[in-house]
Design a protein around this motif. Structure first.
Motif, mmCIF file in Angstrom:
data_model
loop_
_atom_site.group_PDB
_atom_site.id
_atom_site.type_symbol
_atom_site.label_atom_id
_atom_site.label_comp_id
_atom_site.label_asym_id
_atom_site.label_seq_id
_atom_site.Cartn_x
_atom_site.Cartn_y
_atom_site.Cartn_z
ATOM 1 N N ASP A 184 0.905 -1.199 -0.020
ATOM 2 C CA ASP A 184 -0.051 -0.018 0.008
ATOM 3 C C ASP A 184 0.898 1.253 0.235
ATOM 4 O O ASP A 184 0.500 2.479 -0.612
ATOM 5 C CB ASP A 184 -0.936 0.195 1.181
ATOM 6 C CG ASP A 184 -2.028 -1.141 0.971
ATOM 7 O OD1 ASP A 184 -2.225 -1.542 0.077
ATOM 8 O OD2 ASP A 184 -2.714 -1.401 2.325
ATOM 9 N N ALA A 185 2.086 1.219 0.671
ATOM 10 C CA ALA A 185 2.919 2.478 0.633
ATOM 11 C C ALA A 185 3.928 2.466 -0.590
ATOM 12 O O ALA A 185 4.807 3.344 -0.539
ATOM 13 C CB ALA A 185 3.786 2.082 2.080
ATOM 14 N N GLY A 186 3.682 1.463 -1.519
ATOM 15 C CA GLY A 186 4.772 1.553 -2.610
ATOM 16 C C GLY A 186 5.577 0.723 -2.546
ATOM 17 O O GLY A 186 6.815 0.920 -3.338
ATOM 18 N N ASP A 187 6.059 0.014 -1.655
ATOM 19 C CA ASP A 187 7.214 -1.116 -1.296
ATOM 20 C C ASP A 187 6.779 -2.314 -1.865
ATOM 21 O O ASP A 187 5.683 -2.796 -1.973
ATOM 22 C CB ASP A 187 7.317 -1.171 0.052
ATOM 23 C CG ASP A 187 8.421 0.412 0.597
ATOM 24 O OD1 ASP A 187 9.247 0.353 0.121
ATOM 25 O OD2 ASP A 187 7.787 1.074 1.484
ATOM 26 N N GLU A 188 7.843 -3.097 -1.915
ATOM 27 C CA GLU A 188 7.650 -4.435 -2.005
ATOM 28 C C GLU A 188 6.994 -5.023 -0.950
ATOM 29 O O GLU A 188 7.413 -4.711 -0.052
ATOM 30 C CB GLU A 188 8.916 -5.262 -2.383
ATOM 31 C CG GLU A 188 9.495 -4.805 -3.893
ATOM 32 C CD GLU A 188 10.947 -5.504 -4.313
ATOM 33 O OE1 GLU A 188 11.346 -6.408 -3.465
ATOM 34 O OE2 GLU A 188 11.476 -5.033 -5.112
ATOM 35 N N PRO A 189 6.132 -6.095 -1.447
ATOM 36 C CA PRO A 189 5.196 -6.614 -0.175
ATOM 37 C C PRO A 189 5.901 -7.583 0.788
ATOM 38 O O PRO A 189 5.835 -8.958 0.409
ATOM 39 C CB PRO A 189 4.110 -7.326 -0.776
ATOM 40 C CG PRO A 189 4.535 -7.781 -2.267
ATOM 41 C CD PRO A 189 5.773 -6.668 -2.456
ATOM 42 N N PHE A 190 6.823 -7.585 1.767
ATOM 43 C CA PHE A 190 7.220 -8.180 2.471
ATOM 44 C C PHE A 190 7.078 -7.773 4.061
ATOM 45 O O PHE A 190 7.108 -6.439 4.220
ATOM 46 C CB PHE A 190 8.614 -8.381 2.235
ATOM 47 C CG PHE A 190 9.362 -9.036 1.131
ATOM 48 C CD1 PHE A 190 9.230 -10.440 0.957
ATOM 49 C CD2 PHE A 190 9.341 -8.150 -0.013
ATOM 50 C CE1 PHE A 190 9.636 -11.125 -0.083
ATOM 51 C CE2 PHE A 190 9.674 -8.856 -1.147
ATOM 52 C CZ PHE A 190 9.874 -10.320 -1.194
ATOM 53 N N GLY A 191 6.671 -8.289 4.953
ATOM 54 C CA GLY A 191 6.854 -8.120 6.367
ATOM 55 C C GLY A 191 7.283 -9.231 7.409
ATOM 56 O O GLY A 191 7.142 -10.270 6.849
ATOM 57 N N SER A 192 7.500 -8.609 8.576
ATOM 58 C CA SER A 192 8.498 -9.807 9.236
ATOM 59 C C SER A 192 8.374 -9.326 10.822
ATOM 60 O O SER A 192 8.080 -8.290 11.038
ATOM 61 C CB SER A 192 9.903 -9.757 9.065
ATOM 62 O OG SER A 192 10.133 -10.077 7.650
#
Length: 161
Positions: free
Chosen positions: A21-29
């Motif tokens: 949503d923020a324009g970054d690649e979709p990765f979260g940890s």
């Protein structure tokens, strides 16, 4: 893999969606301690031009500064996508414990190839290749479609599903 692992992975997928949503690649940890408490969470932040702003790398740096070696070894890192070689190395070098990932690097490479995205400048090595002593679990088939859709949305430049 148990229900707690799945719950943490679902949160990682939510963070990945926030990144997209923020324009970054979709990765979260997430970094979860031995007692099951989330100690640190982050999402990908590379859109500002620093390609090292991966959430797994941020976790390794935070853990090195804030946890003892024993706490790091007992912690688990949960992530929406398998660590890249840079993040795998950082994880191993600071002595973090287990890694649990929703989608694998091989899945990611296949998804990007299907979308016609040119591979990045770093070889897609698995965690096991870069940090063979780190215990890993993943991928998780029930999360694959959701993670794949996030990557497709990001690759196509869409701001919403």
């Amino acid at each position: 893999m148990d229900d707690d692992d799945l719950a943490h992975l679902r949160r990682c997928v939510e963070l990945a969606a926030e990144a997209a949503d923020a324009g970054d690649e979709p990765f979260g940890s997430l970094l979860v301690d031995a007692a099951g408490r989330v100690r640190f969470s982050d999402r990908n932040r590379i859109s500002g031009g620093d390609a090292t702003r991966h959430p797994e790398f941020a976790i390794a740096r935070w853990a090195a500064e804030n946890l003892t070696p024993d706490e790091r070894a007992a912690a688990t890192v949960y992530t929406s996508g398998e660590h890249c070689p840079m993040c795998s190395a950082a994880h191993a070098l600071v002595g973090l414990g287990r890694i649990v990932f929703a989608s694998s690097g091989a899945q990611y490479a296949a998804w990007m190839a299907e979308l016609g995205v040119t591979p990045g400048p770093v070889a897609g090595l698995s965690i096991r290749q870069v940090a063979p002593g780190v215990p890993v679990a993943g991928p998780v088939p029930e999360l694959a479609d959701e993670v794949s859709r996030l990557h497709e949305r990001a690759a196509r430049g869409a701001a919403s599903p």
